[in-house]
Design a protein around this motif. Structure first.
Motif, mmCIF file in Angstrom:
data_model
loop_
_atom_site.group_PDB
_atom_site.id
_atom_site.type_symbol
_atom_site.label_atom_id
_atom_site.label_comp_id
_atom_site.label_asym_id
_atom_site.label_seq_id
_atom_site.Cartn_x
_atom_site.Cartn_y
_atom_site.Cartn_z
ATOM 1 N N LYS A 24 0.846 -1.189 0.000
ATOM 2 C CA LYS A 24 0.000 0.000 0.000
ATOM 3 C C LYS A 24 0.883 1.241 0.000
ATOM 4 C CE LYS A 24 -3.801 0.128 2.317
ATOM 5 N NZ LYS A 24 -4.819 0.222 3.388
ATOM 6 N N ARG B 103 -6.404 8.309 0.216
ATOM 7 C CA ARG B 103 -7.403 7.409 0.792
ATOM 8 C C ARG B 103 -8.790 7.732 0.239
ATOM 9 N NH1 ARG B 103 -5.625 4.776 5.736
ATOM 10 N NH2 ARG B 103 -7.777 4.627 6.436
ATOM 11 N N ARG C 263 -8.930 6.257 -3.158
ATOM 12 C CA ARG C 263 -8.480 4.861 -3.179
ATOM 13 C C ARG C 263 -7.138 4.666 -3.880
ATOM 14 N NH1 ARG C 263 -13.084 5.531 -1.232
ATOM 15 N NH2 ARG C 263 -14.519 3.824 -0.746
ATOM 16 N N ASP D 132 -4.274 4.773 -2.529
ATOM 17 C CA ASP D 132 -3.368 4.016 -1.669
ATOM 18 C C ASP D 132 -3.467 2.510 -1.884
ATOM 19 O OD1 ASP D 132 -5.994 4.235 -0.584
ATOM 20 O OD2 ASP D 132 -5.257 3.538 1.362
ATOM 21 N N GLU D 133 -4.565 2.036 -2.474
ATOM 22 C CA GLU D 133 -4.766 0.602 -2.681
ATOM 23 C C GLU D 133 -4.180 0.093 -4.000
ATOM 24 O OE1 GLU D 133 -5.918 -0.866 -0.206
ATOM 25 O OE2 GLU D 133 -7.323 0.431 0.861
ATOM 26 N N ARG E 293 -12.459 -7.921 0.502
ATOM 27 C CA ARG E 293 -11.229 -7.240 0.915
ATOM 28 C C ARG E 293 -10.532 -8.029 2.020
ATOM 29 N NH1 ARG E 293 -7.933 -4.608 -1.131
ATOM 30 N NH2 ARG E 293 -7.424 -3.314 0.657
ATOM 31 N N THR F 139 -10.839 -4.693 -4.941
ATOM 32 C CA THR F 139 -12.172 -4.141 -4.753
ATOM 33 C C THR F 139 -13.161 -5.287 -4.651
ATOM 34 O OG1 THR F 139 -13.817 -2.588 -5.619
ATOM 35 C CG2 THR F 139 -12.645 -3.954 -7.232
ATOM 36 N N GLN G 142 -17.381 -3.305 -1.099
ATOM 37 C CA GLN G 142 -16.728 -2.003 -1.171
ATOM 38 C C GLN G 142 -17.529 -0.999 -1.996
ATOM 39 O OE1 GLN G 142 -14.826 -4.901 -0.816
ATOM 40 N NE2 GLN G 142 -14.658 -3.938 1.199
ATOM 41 N N TYR H 231 -17.359 2.462 4.741
ATOM 42 C CA TYR H 231 -16.243 1.941 5.536
ATOM 43 C C TYR H 231 -16.767 1.441 6.879
ATOM 44 C CZ TYR H 231 -11.821 1.875 8.127
ATOM 45 O OH TYR H 231 -10.744 1.498 8.889
ATOM 46 N N THR I 71 -16.523 0.537 -9.090
ATOM 47 C CA THR I 71 -15.351 0.993 -8.343
ATOM 48 C C THR I 71 -14.808 2.294 -8.932
ATOM 49 O OG1 THR I 71 -14.769 -1.276 -7.741
ATOM 50 C CG2 THR I 71 -13.030 0.384 -7.589
ATOM 51 N N ALA J 206 -14.317 5.587 -6.751
ATOM 52 C CA ALA J 206 -13.021 6.243 -6.635
ATOM 53 C C ALA J 206 -13.064 7.682 -7.143
ATOM 54 C CB ALA J 206 -11.968 5.442 -7.406
ATOM 55 N N SER K 50 -15.025 6.676 1.817
ATOM 56 C CA SER K 50 -13.629 6.567 2.262
ATOM 57 C C SER K 50 -13.484 7.058 3.695
ATOM 58 C CB SER K 50 -12.719 7.381 1.343
ATOM 59 O OG SER K 50 -13.071 8.747 1.404
#
Length: 273
Positions: free
Chosen positions: A137, A168, A171, A173-174, A192, A220, A224, A229, A262, A266, A272
């Motif tokens: 990550k 974050r 998304r 960071d993923e 996840r 994803t 998600q 979250y 997704t 995003a 998030s």
């Protein structure tokens, strides 16, 4: 020749249908269902129907059975299904890394300039059949964020850096987890992966939670794109309903739908923390 055209038309039709669902008005997607939303404190706003009957719903944990979920997971592991899934994983991961390469470079520079610590970090997660592995990550928190042990991210968490709050939200960071997909530890779409410390607690508190590990975890997943979250046992229980629904109904079309949804999540920074 006719067969090839038929396959192309069918694929185009499936893609168009998935796109309309993913990016169409929420009212059209929600016409025949009630959505479920909980925030990290597990405050309930609306209750979803008990029994899942369409792609817009989740699995009822009260009526779900281990053997049914296991059999569904086995169907996804047949040589033909596994080959299609792996092929899509590789293509999607390579495309993600190639198309977003400039963004990844800029993100790495921003992280390095913003705060002390590594650009990338590894974190232990639980994957297929309960096997632990390390996910990659982009670092979004301060270097010693977990000096007091593992903990969920909170609203306005002061451990999150300035750059971290942005990556974050969208998304970013993923994205390095595409490396995990290419290594075969993850799939592009799936439940996840969760941290071992949290998994041990959740398996004690939530029936069928271990069923998530019947398939590879994903970058994803259905939970998600359908749920906020979750930072509590109650939130994890409701996310499990979506994860098990995905396992029961897994297909290339559903994977395509999740990928498209997704993109929407995003781009608009939905759900998030």
């Amino acid at each position: 020749m006719f067969f090839h055209y038929a396959i192309a038309l069918a694929a185009a039709a499936a893609g168009a249908a998935a796109t309309r669902y993913a990016f169409g008005p929420a009212s059209r997607r929600d016409r025949h269902r009630t959505t479920l939303y909980r925030d990290a404190t597990a405050e309930q706003h609306e209750q979803a129907p008990g029994q899942a009957t369409s792609y817009g719903e989740a699995l009822n944990l009260e009526t779900a059975h281990w053997d049914e979920i296991e059999n569904a997971a086995k169907r996804g592991r047949t040589p033909f299904s596994a080959a299609i899934k792996r092929g899509l994983d590789i293509v999607l991961s390579l495309c993600l890394l190639a198309f977003l390469a400039p963004l990844l470079v800029l993100t790495a520079i921003a992280i390095k300039l913003d705060s002390h610590g590594p650009v990338l970090y590894r974190q232990r997660r639980v994957g297929l059949k309960g096997k632990e592995f390390e996910v990659f990550k982009f670092r979004s928190m301060i270097a010693d964020a977990e000096a007091n042990g593992p903990q969920y991210a909170a609203v306005k968490d002061n451990r999150i850096t300035r750059v971290g709050s942005i990556i974050r939200k969208f998304r970013i960071d993923e994205i390095p987890q595409a490396i995990n997909v290419l290594r075969g530890e993850m799939s592009f779409v799936g439940p996840r992966p969760e941290r071992p410390e949290f998994v041990r607690e959740l398996e004690r508190e939530i029936p069928l939670y271990h069923c998530r590990h019947l398939v590879k975890p994903g970058i994803t997943g259905w939970a998600q794109v359908k749920y906020e979250y979750a930072a509590s046992v109650a939130g994890a229980r409701n996310k499990l309903r979506y994860d098990l629904y995905y396992i029961r109904h897994s297909s290339p079309f559903l994977d395509l739908l999740i990928v498209l949804m997704t993109v929407r999540v995003a781009l608009f920074g939905l759900g998030s923390r």
